[in-house]
Design an enzyme around this catalytic site. Structure first.
Site, PDB file in Angstrom:
ATOM      1  N   LEU A 265     -19.086  22.649  22.750  1.00 36.51           N
ATOM      2  CA  LEU A 265     -19.435  23.853  23.440  1.00 36.51           C
ATOM      3  C   LEU A 265     -19.673  24.763  22.312  1.00 36.51           C
ATOM      4  O   LEU A 265     -19.980  24.701  20.767  1.00 36.51           O
ATOM      5  CB  LEU A 265     -18.261  24.738  24.036  1.00 36.51           C
ATOM      6  CG  LEU A 265     -17.829  24.239  25.258  1.00 36.51           C
ATOM      7  CD1 LEU A 265     -16.483  24.880  25.943  1.00 36.51           C
ATOM      8  CD2 LEU A 265     -18.251  23.803  26.474  1.00 36.51           C
ATOM      9  N   HIS A 372     -30.325  23.803   6.320  1.00 33.56           N
ATOM     10  CA  HIS A 372     -29.389  25.196   5.849  1.00 33.56           C
ATOM     11  C   HIS A 372     -29.785  26.010   4.969  1.00 33.56           C
ATOM     12  O   HIS A 372     -30.202  25.926   4.193  1.00 33.56           O
ATOM     13  CB  HIS A 372     -27.664  24.943   6.195  1.00 33.56           C
ATOM     14  CG  HIS A 372     -27.399  24.506   4.565  1.00 33.56           C
ATOM     15  ND1 HIS A 372     -27.187  25.127   3.586  1.00 33.56           N
ATOM     16  CD2 HIS A 372     -27.163  23.128   3.955  1.00 33.56           C
ATOM     17  CE1 HIS A 372     -25.521  24.820   2.689  1.00 33.56           C
ATOM     18  NE2 HIS A 372     -26.750  23.551   2.731  1.00 33.56           N
ATOM     19  N   ASP A 382     -28.097  24.069  -3.943  1.00 30.59           N
ATOM     20  CA  ASP A 382     -27.536  23.272  -2.522  1.00 30.59           C
ATOM     21  C   ASP A 382     -27.762  24.960  -1.714  1.00 30.59           C
ATOM     22  O   ASP A 382     -26.485  25.731  -2.420  1.00 30.59           O
ATOM     23  CB  ASP A 382     -25.854  22.753  -2.900  1.00 30.59           C
ATOM     24  CG  ASP A 382     -25.777  22.559  -0.682  1.00 30.59           C
ATOM     25  OD1 ASP A 382     -26.063  22.619  -0.198  1.00 30.59           O
ATOM     26  OD2 ASP A 382     -24.221  22.460  -1.412  1.00 30.59           O
ATOM     27  N   GLU A 420     -23.502  26.031   7.256  1.00 28.42           N
ATOM     28  CA  GLU A 420     -23.948  24.975   7.174  1.00 28.42           C
ATOM     29  C   GLU A 420     -21.689  24.510   6.695  1.00 28.42           C
ATOM     30  O   GLU A 420     -21.336  23.549   6.155  1.00 28.42           O
ATOM     31  CB  GLU A 420     -24.792  24.807   6.718  1.00 28.42           C
ATOM     32  CG  GLU A 420     -25.545  22.835   6.176  1.00 28.42           C
ATOM     33  CD  GLU A 420     -24.224  21.679   4.844  1.00 28.42           C
ATOM     34  OE1 GLU A 420     -24.033  20.807   4.765  1.00 28.42           O
ATOM     35  OE2 GLU A 420     -24.083  22.552   3.803  1.00 28.42           O
ATOM     36  N   GLU A 421     -21.734  25.513   4.978  1.00 29.51           N
ATOM     37  CA  GLU A 421     -20.718  25.037   4.041  1.00 29.51           C
ATOM     38  C   GLU A 421     -19.477  25.196   4.734  1.00 29.51           C
ATOM     39  O   GLU A 421     -18.367  24.179   3.956  1.00 29.51           O
ATOM     40  CB  GLU A 421     -20.767  26.478   2.866  1.00 29.51           C
ATOM     41  CG  GLU A 421     -22.202  25.663   2.006  1.00 29.51           C
ATOM     42  CD  GLU A 421     -22.522  24.922   1.664  1.00 29.51           C
ATOM     43  OE1 GLU A 421     -21.499  23.266   1.783  1.00 29.51           O
ATOM     44  OE2 GLU A 421     -23.308  24.244   0.508  1.00 29.51           O
ATOM     45  N   ASP A 449     -32.047  19.497   2.820  1.00 28.30           N
ATOM     46  CA  ASP A 449     -31.546  20.042   2.385  1.00 28.30           C
ATOM     47  C   ASP A 449     -31.339  20.573   0.944  1.00 28.30           C
ATOM     48  O   ASP A 449     -32.199  21.316  -0.031  1.00 28.30           O
ATOM     49  CB  ASP A 449     -29.524  19.613   3.150  1.00 28.30           C
ATOM     50  CG  ASP A 449     -27.862  20.255   2.352  1.00 28.30           C
ATOM     51  OD1 ASP A 449     -28.391  21.086   1.475  1.00 28.30           O
ATOM     52  OD2 ASP A 449     -27.200  20.035   2.379  1.00 28.30           O
ATOM     53  N   HIS A 550     -21.879  23.606  -6.052  1.00 23.41           N
ATOM     54  CA  HIS A 550     -20.736  24.723  -5.432  1.00 23.41           C
ATOM     55  C   HIS A 550     -20.257  25.361  -6.723  1.00 23.41           C
ATOM     56  O   HIS A 550     -19.521  25.933  -6.155  1.00 23.41           O
ATOM     57  CB  HIS A 550     -19.497  23.614  -4.806  1.00 23.41           C
ATOM     58  CG  HIS A 550     -20.595  23.460  -3.138  1.00 23.41           C
ATOM     59  ND1 HIS A 550     -19.690  23.178  -2.410  1.00 23.41           N
ATOM     60  CD2 HIS A 550     -21.668  23.479  -2.094  1.00 23.41           C
ATOM     61  CE1 HIS A 550     -20.264  22.464  -1.101  1.00 23.41           C
ATOM     62  NE2 HIS A 550     -21.173  23.165  -1.672  1.00 23.41           N
TER      63      HIS A 550
END
Length: 742
Positions: A265, A372, A382, A420-421, A449, A550
């Site tokens: 959903l 993203h 990223d 997104e992450e 991306d 990251h």
């Protein structure tokens, strides 16, 4: 009298004939043809492609990246909202913007560290004296790391807790690793230290819990990311692209994608949410990432037996299992490792930024291009390398649009996905909210991306049907620094395979997991998709990804100095992805090739027969239905190809072209089976679902066969048979979508 009558009649006939001839040859027929007829039969204009390629500017991309990375922009923070406004500003620009741009908000469940109570990892003596404390923040090498918005390294969705116990080394935290370790040690109440790779982030803790492990540490081993280099005096950033010793890879520690409280959903304000206690796919024990400088302090002093050779990493010490705990001669003798994790979760508003260019002929057919926007820290590579490329693609197309030089045949939708992450949330919620419309109308999805991992060669992940489309685009783009060589020719030097149909071609890899925002489009909706990037020469490094991934070191400085000086690889990706976009949006006939799909299915079948046929036959399970289905698919693909090549589509009635395009567009939808993988959230595509078997073949069959071979249980062999039947019927059904209606 009769003679005069005949003469008059003859003159009339001559005049009529002359009139007809003059009408036929003397009048410009095109002026009498409605304009829509010409529009409907219009094909791709190659001059538009060439104009686009010429106008893509590496300096513009550099400027976009500099602006996007000024401040950290983790999802839902002030920095993230600033990027929302920046995207809108560009997409609503009167001279280079899109037809329309807006935001769509979702109320999503996110996890954060408590800024008032930072997470801690300590070594504590029996009297609770603290003997060592791991870094809470990465070492600063400049103002980027000193920004107060830099989030402490943490494991998103790790539960809070303060476990304490003897340390053990569990390699990569795979099920087999814990099983092997448990043969030697009693793991109850221990703290396990694991390294990234081999298993998903969350799995490292999920796999540990059944053995009674109380908490888990995870670090990036220098062997896996730095080619063994460890010193920040002269070997790692800021001296090279390698991760510094204090660098920590943040991440989402969930095995599912999309908002965790609203499965299937869209996470809108009034949407039903499951109770938090019912969430699955996240760790049940605390887990915390640390840098390899602290991991070395711990691992170098572990006691117990030496771990196997394939568990050894890059430290100049033997990796032991642990006593459990440290060596008797160690300064940490009899000490425990204590984790103090204070993470909390809450609902936050997260935005997708959407933009459209309306199609002129088929506005109800969509080509979607997405990337993203959120990052863990500054996120230069990223995801901002991809966002800067998307902004340049939209800038060039927007100028052409505003200047009246071009409008696509089909509509183009651009998506700047949020959160997104934390688990591909923005794109997943979008596919859930617009499930019906996207299923019925979407031609393809292009994901860019991380646009540039490094600057050696192109890398593409894609459905087989767009392989040749990517090749066509890559042949028209010059390779950075190699003006006499195309991106295609450079690519084939680095990664290639032998195709029965084409000979030696670049290797296009498959979208078989959920590594980026293509997941919802591929696995949930069955939309033909691709992911395009530039990457590194794998013969020169063993890094599993670019080393600053990251961390707080993924900055503009890092990108401009070590990843892509001059931003020419970013430019090559923008040109290649934009070329693909134009061909999908403007071609009369969709540039999708079902025969290339047949070749991939045949390759998967050959592997399955080699690996599984003997054992399946011994359990009275025949592979003949699968073989027949693949043969039928090849036959249907060949017939459709022949039909296409034998048709003059520019002069056909529009409905014939539309019919063929629908067959090509909907092919991947035919491989969807909602019941195929009930244990895998959001996976319905029976060809490209994720697999843990590690075999280049049909995923459901591979996993079921591995389980049955391991257990020997009749019910598991029955499951393998079931998966074989699901697969056979899906391929047969897909073949019939390529054949005539009757």
């Amino acid at each position: 009298m009769l003679k005069n009558f005949l003469l008059i009649a003859l003159c009339g006939a001559v005049m009529l004939t002359v009139g007809i001839l003059l009408g036929h040859y003397g009048i410009d027929k095109s002026s009498s043809v409605p304009g829509w007829v010409q529009d409907v039969s219009r094909d791709l204009d190659e001059s538009v492609v060439q104009d686009f390629l010429a106008e893509v500017d590496n300096k513009q991309i550099e400027g976009f990246l500099r602006e996007l990375t000024r401040v950290p922009h983790m999802a839902t923070t002030a920095g993230d909202e600033a990027t929302v406004q920046y995207m809108l500003k560009n997409w609503q620009d009167p001279e280079s913007g899109l037809d329309r741009a807006w935001t769509e908000q979702y109320l999503v469940y996110l996890s954060f560290p408590d800024p008032k109570k930072p997470n801690k990892v300590t070594v504590v003596a029996p009297n609770m004296t603290v003997l060592h404390t791991a870094r809470e923040r990465e070492k600063s090498y400049g103002p980027d790391q000193e920004d107060p918005a830099v989030v402490q390294p943490y494991a998103a969705y790790s539960p809070a807790g303060q476990p304490q116990g003897k340390l053990v080394y569990a390699n990569q935290g795979k099920p087999s690793d814990y099983m092997r370790l448990n043969e030697t040690l009693d793991l109850r109440g221990t703290i396990a230290i694991t390294r990234y790779g081999g298993a998903g982030r969350a799995a490292k803790a999920i796999n540990a819990a059944p053995y009674g492990v109380a908490g888990v540490l995870v670090y990036t081993d220098p062997l896996d990311i730095n080619d063994g280099l460890m010193s920040d005096a002269n070997e790692t950033y800021p001296h090279s692209w390698y991760m510094p010793p204090s660098g920590v890879e943040r991440g989402s520690f969930s095995t599912k994608y999309g908002d965790l409280l609203t499965p299937y959903l869209a996470a809108k304000v009034g949407t039903y949410r499951i109770p938090v206690k019912n969430i699955t796919g996240i760790p049940t024990i605390p887990i915390q990432p640390i840098g390899f400088e602290d991991a070395y302090v711990l691992i170098s002093q572990l006691g117990g037996e030496a771990a196997p050779a394939d568990w050894q990493g890059g430290f100049n010490c033997t990796y032991n299992f642990g006593g459990p705990g440290f060596k008797p001669a160690s300064e940490f003798k009899d000490s425990d490792v204590k984790l103090e994790v204070f993470n909390y979760a809450e609902l936050r508003n997260s935005s997708n930024v959407m933009g459209i260019i309306r199609g002129s002929v088929e506005p109800d057919r969509y080509v979607i291009y997405g990337n993203h926007r959120d990052s863990w820290v500054h996120g230069a590579i990223d995801p901002s390398s991809g966002t800067s490329v998307m902004l340049e693609v939209t800038r060039v197309l927007g100028r052409m649009l505003k200047q009246g030089r071009w409008r696509p045949r089909r509509s183009i939708i651009f998506g700047s996905w949020g959160a997104e992450e934390f688990g591909l949330i923005g794109s997943a919620e979008y596919t859930e909210q617009y499930y019906t419309k996207l299923s019925e109308r979407t031609v393809a999805y292009i994901n860019v991306d991380i646009s540039v991992f490094a600057n050696a060669t192109l890398r593409a992940l894609a459905m087989p049907s767009v392989q040749n489309l990517i090749f066509t685009a890559a042949k028209q783009v010059k390779a950075p620094g190699l003006d006499s060589m195309s991106v295609y020719d450079n690519w084939i030097r680095y990664s290639n395979r032998t195709s029965p149909a084409y000979g030696t071609i670049p290797r296009v890899r498959y979208l078989s997991g959920a590594g980026s925002d293509y997941a919802g489009f591929v696995h949930y909706l069955g939309i033909t998709s691709m992911d395009i990037a530039y990457t590194y020469d794998q013969t020169k490094t063993k890094a599993r990804i670019y080393p600053a991934y990251h961390t707080a070191y993924d900055t503009f400085d890092y990108a401009s100095r070590y990843i892509d000086p001059g931003f020419t690889s970013h430019q090559a990706v923008a040109r290649t992805a934009g070329n693909v976009l134009l061909r999908l949006a403007d071609s009369l006939l969709l540039p999708l090739n079902c025969s290339d799909y047949a070749e991939s299915l045949e390759g998967y079948l050959a592997t399955a027969v080699e690996l599984y046929q003997t054992a399946l036959t011994s359990h009275s399970i025949s592979m003949e239905p699968l073989k027949s289905a693949v043969v039928l698919f090849r036959s249907a693909a060949t017939q459709l190809d022949q039909f296409i090549h034998g048709s003059d589509l520019a002069n056909e009635i529009p409905l014939k072209v539309r019919r063929i395009n629908d067959q090509l567009m909907l092919l991947d939808r035919a491989f969807l089976d909602p019941q195929a993988f009930p244990e895998k959230y959001g996976f319905r595509h029976v060809i490209w679902a994720s697999s843990s078997a590690g075999k280049a073949t049909f995923p459901g069959l591979a996993d079921a066969f591995a389980r049955a071979s391991s257990s020997g249980l009749a019910r598991d062999w029955a499951t393998a048979h079931h998966q074989l039947s699901i697969l056979s019927q899906a391929i047969e059904g897909a073949a019939h979508t390529l054949l005539d209606v009757i």
